[in-house]
Design a protein around this motif. Sequence first.
Motif, short mmCIF file in Angstrom:
data_model
loop_
_atom_site.label_atom_id
_atom_site.label_comp_id
_atom_site.label_asym_id
_atom_site.label_seq_id
_atom_site.Cartn_x
_atom_site.Cartn_y
_atom_site.Cartn_z
N THR A 1 4.32 5.12 6.15
CA THR A 1 5.28 5.51 5.13
C THR A 1 4.90 4.81 3.84
O THR A 1 4.37 3.70 3.85
CB THR A 1 6.70 5.09 5.54
N VAL A 2 5.17 5.42 2.73
CA VAL A 2 4.86 4.85 1.43
C VAL A 2 6.05 4.02 0.95
O VAL A 2 7.20 4.44 1.04
CB VAL A 2 4.55 5.96 0.40
N LEU A 3 5.76 2.83 0.45
CA LEU A 3 6.75 1.96 -0.16
C LEU A 3 6.26 1.65 -1.56
O LEU A 3 5.16 1.15 -1.74
CB LEU A 3 6.90 0.66 0.63
N SER A 4 7.06 1.96 -2.54
CA SER A 4 6.67 1.74 -3.93
C SER A 4 7.45 0.54 -4.47
O SER A 4 8.67 0.46 -4.29
CB SER A 4 6.99 2.99 -4.75
N SER B 1 -7.61 -6.27 -0.16
CA SER B 1 -6.96 -5.56 -1.26
C SER B 1 -5.55 -6.11 -1.41
O SER B 1 -5.01 -6.74 -0.48
CB SER B 1 -6.90 -4.06 -0.97
N VAL B 2 -4.94 -5.89 -2.55
CA VAL B 2 -3.57 -6.33 -2.76
C VAL B 2 -2.64 -5.67 -1.74
O VAL B 2 -1.78 -6.31 -1.15
CB VAL B 2 -3.08 -6.03 -4.20
N GLN B 3 -2.86 -4.39 -1.49
CA GLN B 3 -2.03 -3.68 -0.53
C GLN B 3 -2.13 -4.32 0.85
O GLN B 3 -1.11 -4.59 1.50
CB GLN B 3 -2.46 -2.22 -0.45
N ASP B 4 -3.35 -4.57 1.32
CA ASP B 4 -3.53 -5.18 2.64
C ASP B 4 -2.93 -6.58 2.69
O ASP B 4 -2.32 -6.97 3.69
CB ASP B 4 -5.01 -5.25 3.02
#
Length: 60
Positions: free
Chosen positions: A4-7, A28-31
Amino acid sequence: MGTTVLSLRIDGELLERLRQHAAKRGMSVQDYVVQTLIRDDFDQRFQSAVDETEKFYGLT
């Protein structure tokens, strides 16, 4: 398991700090953010399990 995407809206200073922490780990920042959330969730669940065990054995 699906995804799911979380913004998130964060300020530039925080994003830069996250980039630095992620870069130190080659991520990465996301990871980095996801791993941090997973680790925090595990810590909370583990502490809950310890608390329940202590209650069961009458240690608290």
